[in-house]
Design a protein around this motif. Structure first.
Motif, PDB file in Angstrom:
ATOM      1  N   ASP A 206      -4.035  -1.872   2.714  1.00 26.58           N
ATOM      2  CA  ASP A 206      -5.128  -2.823   2.917  1.00 26.58           C
ATOM      3  C   ASP A 206      -5.316  -3.254   4.366  1.00 26.58           C
ATOM      4  OD1 ASP A 206      -5.806  -2.906   0.187  1.00 26.58           O
ATOM      5  OD2 ASP A 206      -4.127  -4.249  -0.212  1.00 26.58           O
ATOM      6  N   ARG A 207      -4.293  -3.060   5.204  1.00 24.81           N
ATOM      7  CA  ARG A 207      -4.460  -3.481   6.599  1.00 24.81           C
ATOM      8  C   ARG A 207      -3.445  -2.743   7.473  1.00 24.81           C
ATOM      9  NH1 ARG A 207      -4.414  -9.473   6.765  1.00 24.81           N
ATOM     10  NH2 ARG A 207      -2.180  -9.253   6.415  1.00 24.81           N
ATOM     11  N   SER A 227      -9.134  -2.767   4.631  1.00 24.05           N
ATOM     12  CA  SER A 227      -9.850  -2.116   3.530  1.00 24.05           C
ATOM     13  C   SER A 227     -10.908  -3.017   2.913  1.00 24.05           C
ATOM     14  CB  SER A 227      -8.850  -1.722   2.446  1.00 24.05           C
ATOM     15  OG  SER A 227      -8.280  -2.883   1.848  1.00 24.05           O
ATOM     16  N   ARG A 229      -9.790  -5.968   1.263  1.00 21.78           N
ATOM     17  CA  ARG A 229      -9.053  -6.909   0.421  1.00 21.78           C
ATOM     18  C   ARG A 229      -8.267  -7.922   1.254  1.00 21.78           C
ATOM     19  NH1 ARG A 229      -5.901  -4.869  -4.616  1.00 21.78           N
ATOM     20  NH2 ARG A 229      -4.476  -3.947  -3.080  1.00 21.78           N
ATOM     21  N   HIS A 299      -0.100  -4.819   2.725  1.00 22.98           N
ATOM     22  CA  HIS A 299      -0.721  -4.535   1.435  1.00 22.98           C
ATOM     23  C   HIS A 299      -0.892  -5.836   0.672  1.00 22.98           C
ATOM     24  CE1 HIS A 299      -2.239  -1.476  -1.159  1.00 22.98           C
ATOM     25  NE2 HIS A 299      -1.497  -1.843  -2.182  1.00 22.98           N
ATOM     26  N   ALA A 300      -1.989  -5.921  -0.085  1.00 23.92           N
ATOM     27  CA  ALA A 300      -2.309  -7.156  -0.788  1.00 23.92           C
ATOM     28  C   ALA A 300      -1.506  -7.338  -2.061  1.00 23.92           C
ATOM     29  CB  ALA A 300      -3.810  -7.203  -1.107  1.00 23.92           C
TER      30      ALA A 300
END
Length: 975
Positions: A206-207, A227, A229, A299-300
């Motif tokens: 996500d990042r 991304s 999120r 990551h989320a």
């Protein structure tokens, strides 16, 4: 009537399952006893039991199961599963296979399934496996389907290996594409932004972003990709918010990994809540013991990072920092080039004005010294007109007391390619004279002269020698320039302001007295002798002497100083005073160093580009051969496998040769130095060299029989001589002579300096040819990696660079002497060895996998699981007991235990703080006679040692053939 034993003859010699069928209680069973089975069932069961593949017969519409011994891995060997419906024996599989069984039974059509995923219970645990199997209908004599014949082969290992290869290929393609994209980015920010986006999409996170660390421990977030999120990270954050434990982890250069918010390695919950992260990676950049930045992945949701993902992020981080450094260096170099171009353009625009308005005397003359043209400065400075000077020699203007510097002398020096410089006094029209710094250069067939008027400089210097301290203080007001006086008798520097600023002293320190030793203490240790020698030279000779050295000031800064000294005496000629002038040239040296660094980065780019090209070719052959092997195994076509295996092995051998040559070029290859009798070595390879040179080349060998021995790796020396002979052959397309010589030479300091060697005794081994020779520019680049004059595809350009690396790593030197059209001689200078020469180990015709002695145990230490697995498999084939350890610490636990260990096989580079050499040394404390085999692909001399290994130790370079490993293990264990 036929006996029961005769009716059961189809079970004779059919293995343990046949015994179970004979002894099974068939009373009340729908199939009845085996002696009463239909002929079709007997024939099918007989074929099944004698098959080597896992095979089974499913009889009747209920699919009563009868299997062979190879099938027991699925069905189990006990009789309770024999002759039961398959739905009862393997209920976890029945739902998957029932539709296929029913269709084959009802239609009479067989079916084949390739690499089918099957989840089965193994040791009570559901396990995903892969199978290739077929279903064939069994028909009676009337053509009615009465059962099914099933054969299967588990291909789990092949599928998982294929998946791993595909993943590795995908990561490899990603890295290669990313490196190319990084290379073309115009700025460091563009490199980081493109890297963040590519890595984020590849890992499906996500990042991804970068941050840099300021001296105040603030994290400045830079390039970032998200991304959608998670929000991007921007701005500045104190590093302390991440906690002391995490701070220590990244300060040591260790990768930070956490899989969930409650992971012990995770940042504090308040931080995770602020940035919205539940799993993450962070790869720090530590330079000079200080954290400078990091690449982070967020990551989320919680996510278990695999070892492959962690390794990929670490590799991308390293590549990114290198790319950023390269782009920054190139950007700075371009700025310097642009600035230089602007200056050149300005100089070009001013060229015409320079001739007219320059205060320097500019002139163009014939080589005999007669003037063709002079600029107006001659008339302004001397009073003589252009018409009076052109066509005449400048000698008529020279002051009668000046000697040397005649027109003929100047022309001769200039013609030799040297700029002639001198000071000359020229007569003026009014009867006086002026002093000029005279410089003459030959360009084409003309002499170009530039003479700068230094009359006032010389007068000021004379005045400076007589000036008092107050006058020099005024002169010292110029920034970056210092003037000083050193009283030899008192060993004291006078307190000039410029001297204090330049050398970092305070006026108070100068008031109390600064000695020559005080100044020398601030000079870099390597340059202290330059300072003291320059002052001593000026004191003894009274002559000016320019010198340059480095200062390290109290504030930690470094400064380069260009200084000049001269001596003056008092009126009585007794008291000596050294007067000096220094200029700060630090900025100039800094720019030169940055330019050199940019050139280094460009060279690294050329090296990695050539390496990637060759390895891509080799990997394509290897991976293609493995894919075709897998396809043929799936198809059951094994006749082509040897061809594909040979292709893959050939690619691996070429890749190994390429890495060995690269390691040799970098002087990092693992060597096995032993005393070598070079004439004996040359004699042993004479037949091989003659066969390689061919009939058109005459080989001559002249090695002195009393040649000194050398300490070197004999195999590498053979390869080096063979490579030189092949190059000599290629340089003699029309035939000729190749001569190999060896002789002793002892070099004094001056002779050794010419050859870039320490003084001492050397064996000189030369390979000379009578071929086409080499140009000077080719000789200058001959040892560069990937440089070759051969056509594409006929040479890697690593041959001579490999030889250069091997010779330098062996403590010697290599030199090329060549003349176009006459031939080339390449000489290796190898240091003399004073010890005895031992016999070389006899060549082996091929190892055999014989049995080990009872209970012999080998400890295998390597952090790469595949290497441990392969070595342990080989040891198992030989009959040895294999123990495995991944780290040096784990190996020491086994070595300190009561376990029997007859041989230690260890990699040199190990994780966890203990390398292979340290493990071996610690092992020999408790087990002094334990044999040790080092296996490594990259061994620093500091680890393995500069000389020969200790008795009972040996070295095997990766990658190695399994046969070579077998040979070395059996030799070391005395088998």
């Amino acid at each position: 009537m036929e006996s029961i034993s005769a009716k059961l003859r189809f079970l004779d010699g059919a293995g343990p399952i046949a015994t179970l069928l004979r002894t099974h209680d068939w009373s009340g069973h729908p199939l009845g006893p085996p002696e009463d089975w239909p002929a079709t069932l007997k024939l099918s069961v007989s074929l099944c039991l004698r098959a080597r593949f896992p095979s089974a017969v499913y009889w009747g519409a209920d699919f009563w199961l009868i299997f062979n011994a190879a099938w027991t891995g699925m069905a189990g060997p006990d009789a309770s599963k024999l002759a039961r419906p398959v739905a009862e024996t393997r209920p976890e599989l029945w739902s998957m296979i029932e539709p296929h069984f029913r269709r084959a039974f009802e239609t009479g059509e067989g079916a084949t399934f390739s690499s089918q995923p099957v989840t089965m219970l193994r040791d009570g645990v559901p396990t995903l496996t892969y199978w290739t199997y077929n279903i064939s209908p069994i028909q009676d004599e009337n053509g009615t389907v009465v059962g099914l014949f099933n054969q299967g082969l588990e291909v789990t290992d092949y599928v998982e290996t294929d998946n791993a290869l595909r993943a590795a290929k995908r990561e490899r393609d990603f890295i290669l594409t990313l490196v190319e994209e990084q290379r073309i980015q115009p700025s460091p920010d563009d490199v980081m932004q493109r890297t963040a986006e590519a890595l984020g999409r590849f890992l499906e996170v996500d990042r991804v972003g970068f941050f840099e660390v300021t001296p105040e421990d603030l994290l400045i977030y830079g390039a970032c990709w998200v991304s959608g999120r998670l929000p991007p990270l921007t701005g500045t954050t104190p590093s302390a918010v991440f906690g002391k434990i995490i701070g220590k982890t990244v300060q040591r250069g260790n990768t930070l990994v956490f899989n969930a918010p409650d992971d012990p390695a995770a940042p504090p919950p308040v931080v995770l809540g602020a940035i919205g992260t539940k799993a993450g990676l962070s790869v720090p950049l530590v330079r000079g013991g200080a954290l400078q930045g990091a690449l982070y992945v967020s990551h989320a949701e919680p996510r278990a990072w695999t070892r492959g993902e962690i390794a990929l992020v670490e590799e991308v981080a390293e590549l990114s920092w290198d790319a950023v450094a390269r782009v920054r260096a190139v950007t700075e170099l371009r700025a310097l080039n642009a600035d230089l171009a602007r200056k050149v353009a300005a100089r070009t625009a001013e060229r015409d004005q320079l001739w007219e308005f320059s205060t320097d005397l500019l002139g163009i003359a014939e080589q005999d010294g007669s003037w063709i043209a002079v600029n107006p400065a001659w008339e302004r400075a001397l009073g003589w007109s252009n018409e009076e000077i052109v066509g005449r020699d400048s000698q008529w203007l020279r002051h009668p007391d000046d000697e040397g510097g005649s027109s003929a002398e100047i022309a001769q020096i200039a013609a030799a390619g040297t700029t002639h410089r001198l000071e000359r006094r020229l007569r003026t029209r009014d009867g006086g004279y002026r002093i000029f710094a005279w410089q003459t250069t030959l360009v084409g067939d003309r002499l170009y002269t530039n003479a700068r008027d230094i009359t006032e400089e010389r007068r000021q210097q004379a005045a400076l020698r007589a000036a008092d301290a107050r006058t020099r203080i005024v002169l010292n007001a110029m920034e970056g320039i210092g003037v000083w006086t050193y009283d030899v008798a008192r060993d004291r520097f006078d307190g000039e302001i410029g001297f204090a600023e330049l050398y970092g002293f305070t006026p108070e320190q100068l008031e109390t007295g600064v000695s020559l030793a005080d100044v020398a203490a601030r000079v870099h240790p390597d340059d202290q002798a330059i300072l003291t020698a320059a002052v001593e030279l000026a004191r003894k000779t009274g002559q000016d002497g320019a010198h340059e050295y480095r200062l390290r000031l109290p504030d930690g800064s470094v400064r380069w100083v260009m200084a000049r000294n001269h001596v003056q005496h008092d009126a009585a000629g007794g008291r000596e005073t050294v007067v000096g002038v220094g200029v700060d040239v630090s900025r100039q040296r800094e720019l030169e160093e940055r330019l050199r660094q940019a050139q280094k980065m460009e060279a690294v780019g050329q090296l990695t580009g050539g390496l990637a090209h060759d390895f891509n070719n080799l990997l394509t052959g290897i991976s293609g051969a493995l894919e075709l092997m897998q396809l043929r195994v799936t198809q059951g076509r094994t006749e082509d496998l040897p061809r594909y295996i040979n292709a893959a092995q050939a690619g691996a051998v070429r890749a190994a040769a390429l890495t060995h040559r690269l390691l040799a070029f970098s002087r990092r290859q693992p060597l096995d130095p032993r005393p070598v009798d070079v004439p004996q070595l040359i004699a042993g390879m004479e037949d091989l060299v003659r066969g390689t040179l061919g009939p058109s080349i005459t080989l001559e060998i002249a090695a002195q029989p009393n040649s000194w021995p050398v300490l070197a790796d004999a195999n590498q020396l053979e390869n080096a001589l063979l490579n030189l002979c092949i190059n000599a052959r290629d340089a003699s397309p029309a035939g000729g002579t190749v001569r190999i010589t060896a002789h002793n030479e002892t070099f004094d300091p001056s002779a050794a300096a010419v050859r870039d060697l320490p003084p001492g005794a050397y064996l000189v081994v030369c390979v000379a040819d009578s071929g086409t020779g080499m140009r000077a520019d080719v000789i200058a680049r001959a040892f560069d990696p990937f440089f070759t004059t051969k056509p594409i595809g006929q040479g890697t350009g690593l041959g001579l660079s490999m030889i250069y690396g091997f010779v330098r790593q062996s403590g010697g030197q290599i030199q090329i002497h060549s003349t176009l059209g006459e031939g080339t001689t390449i000489c290796l200078y190898l240091p003399r060895h004073d010890g005895a020469v031992g016999d070389r180990a006899p060549a082996q015709t091929g190892p055999t996998l014989g049995a080990a002695r009872r209970g012999e145990t080998v400890l295998v230490v390597d952090d790469e699981p595949s290497v441990r697995m392969l070595v342990s498999e080989v040891l198992g084939e030989l009959g040895y007991v294999a123990l495995e350890a991944e780290t040096g610490a784990a190996a020491l636990e086994l070595l300190r235990s009561a376990e029997r260990i007859d041989l230690l096989v260890t990699d040199v580079g190990l994780p966890g703080g203990l390398n292979g050499r340290q493990v071996a040394d610690a092992a020999r404390v408790a087990r002094p006679t334990l044999p040790v085999l080092f296996i490594t692909g990259f061994a620093e001399n500091a680890v393995v040692g500069d000389g020969a290994l200790e008795p009972g130790m040996a070295l095997l370079a990766k990658p190695f053939a399994m046969e070579a490993l077998v040979e070395r293990i059996r030799t070391m264990l005395g088998a």
